[in-house]
Write an enzyme that holds these catalytic residues in place. Sequence first.
Site, PDB file in Angstrom:
ATOM      1  N   GLY A   1       0.785  -1.235   0.000  1.00 48.18           N
ATOM      2  CA  GLY A   1       0.000   0.000   0.000  1.00 48.18           C
ATOM      3  C   GLY A   1       0.816   1.283   0.000  1.00 48.18           C
ATOM      4  O   GLY A   1       0.325   2.318   0.473  1.00 48.18           O
ATOM      5  N   SER A   2       2.031   1.251  -0.568  1.00 45.70           N
ATOM      6  CA  SER A   2       2.879   2.451  -0.506  1.00 45.70           C
ATOM      7  C   SER A   2       2.204   3.658  -1.164  1.00 45.70           C
ATOM      8  O   SER A   2       2.228   4.765  -0.602  1.00 45.70           O
ATOM      9  CB  SER A   2       4.241   2.195  -1.147  1.00 45.70           C
ATOM     10  OG  SER A   2       4.078   1.733  -2.471  1.00 45.70           O
ATOM     11  N   SER A   3       1.587   3.481  -2.315  1.00 47.53           N
ATOM     12  CA  SER A   3       1.029   4.655  -3.011  1.00 47.53           C
ATOM     13  C   SER A   3      -0.208   5.174  -2.278  1.00 47.53           C
ATOM     14  O   SER A   3      -0.382   6.384  -2.139  1.00 47.53           O
ATOM     15  CB  SER A   3       0.719   4.343  -4.474  1.00 47.53           C
ATOM     16  OG  SER A   3      -0.294   3.374  -4.580  1.00 47.53           O
TER      17      SER A   3
ATOM     18  N   ASP B   1      -7.334  -0.251  -1.009  1.00 51.46           N
ATOM     19  CA  ASP B   1      -6.128   0.240  -0.322  1.00 51.46           C
ATOM     20  C   ASP B   1      -6.382   1.563   0.397  1.00 51.46           C
ATOM     21  O   ASP B   1      -6.101   1.713   1.590  1.00 51.46           O
ATOM     22  CB  ASP B   1      -4.969   0.430  -1.325  1.00 51.46           C
ATOM     23  CG  ASP B   1      -4.375  -0.877  -1.790  1.00 51.46           C
ATOM     24  OD1 ASP B   1      -4.983  -1.922  -1.536  1.00 51.46           O
ATOM     25  OD2 ASP B   1      -3.303  -0.843  -2.422  1.00 51.46           O
TER      26      ASP B   1
HETATM   27  O1  PMV Z   1      -0.420  -4.365  -4.747  1.00 51.01           O
HETATM   28  P1  PMV Z   1      -1.343  -3.252  -4.428  1.00 51.01           P
HETATM   29  O2  PMV Z   1      -1.109  -2.636  -3.115  1.00 51.01           O
HETATM   30  O3  PMV Z   1      -1.372  -2.233  -5.528  1.00 51.01           O
HETATM   31  O4  PMV Z   1      -2.829  -3.891  -4.322  1.00 51.01           O
HETATM   32  C1  PMV Z   1      -3.632  -4.037  -5.437  1.00 51.01           C
HETATM   33  C2  PMV Z   1      -4.913  -4.723  -5.085  1.00 51.01           C
HETATM   34  C3  PMV Z   1      -5.679  -5.208  -6.321  1.00 51.01           C
HETATM   35  O5  PMV Z   1      -6.832  -5.898  -5.855  1.00 51.01           O
HETATM   36  C4  PMV Z   1      -4.839  -6.149  -7.160  1.00 51.01           C
HETATM   37  C5  PMV Z   1      -6.091  -4.035  -7.206  1.00 51.01           C
HETATM   38  C6  PMV Z   1      -7.248  -3.221  -6.663  1.00 51.01           C
HETATM   39  O6  PMV Z   1      -7.490  -2.153  -7.254  1.00 51.01           O
HETATM   40  O7  PMV Z   1      -7.928  -3.633  -5.711  1.00 51.01           O
END
Ligand code: PMV
Length: 307
Positions: A97-99, A142
Amino acid sequence: MAQEDCGHGDACGKAILFGEHFVVHGGRALAVPLPHLRTSVRVARGVGAADDVRVVAELDDVEPVARTVRRAAELLGLPGPWAVESRSEVPLGCGLGSSASFAVALVRGLCALAGRPASADEVSGFAWELEKIAHGTPSGVDNTVIAHERGICFVRGATPVPLRCGAPLHLVVADSGRRHPTAEAVGRVHAIAARDPEGFAATLAAAEVLVSRALFAFEAGDAPAVGRAMDENHALLASVDVSSPLLDRLVAAARAAGALGAKLTGAGVGGSVIALCAPPDAEAVRAALLEAGARAAFATTVGEDRP
Ligand code: PMV
């Protein structure tokens, strides 16, 4: 309220326990904050033109950060120039969840500076808009879990439901050391859904059944059942092409070292895996993950949300 000279914002990291990717297609996701991994942002009035943004951050390329700041200022109606300093303990591009953590901290910093109170829902909404810059069409899980900083059951477009955790869960989080863009991983799943709509509908239904079981186990504090559901969730994610030989090796190593279950977390392909452990096994699992090729691994406890 008067405007201050500078504003501070702070936000946690997150881990998706169940339902990543399927959440993009309307399924549920269970996500928890990682409160000890934090991003801290300081915003101050800068010098120059209204869209000038000076960024201080430990990054090779600060331009995406500057773009995010410009968009946040536009959304909040706060024209620049801006000077932004960001420090983050959330490893970049690791599925933690860095961004979204940066986006939430930034919105909080700008709101603090403008003396503008903002609820967790509002902060989350603005952060979601910022997430769209890098990720295209994020589900919103996120920014929601990070802005609320508590465990949630999330469905896109619906009010998040707080998770009631029956007992704290002990996780080992391991960084595979590989970076992979979320948008590309999400695109892989879209491609599979387009190629085989019926097969994908069956996978999505299986993911939903799994989330129901996981939710029940989570609320009952039944860690072995949560672990089994994690193993099955990893298999479902592998079936939609977002695992990799390295991630498969890491989850296998964690299980062999005594984890109750393990899976990739977040977008996958690269990024991180999570392994659920009984506390006495956590160190052996951490060591096994490093031995199997993880670049870094740490133990943490989730599900200790404030009431
Ligand atoms: O890897 P991250 O932190 O970008 O998590 C993405 C989560 C997904 O389900 C793959 C994409 C989303 O928009 O929910």
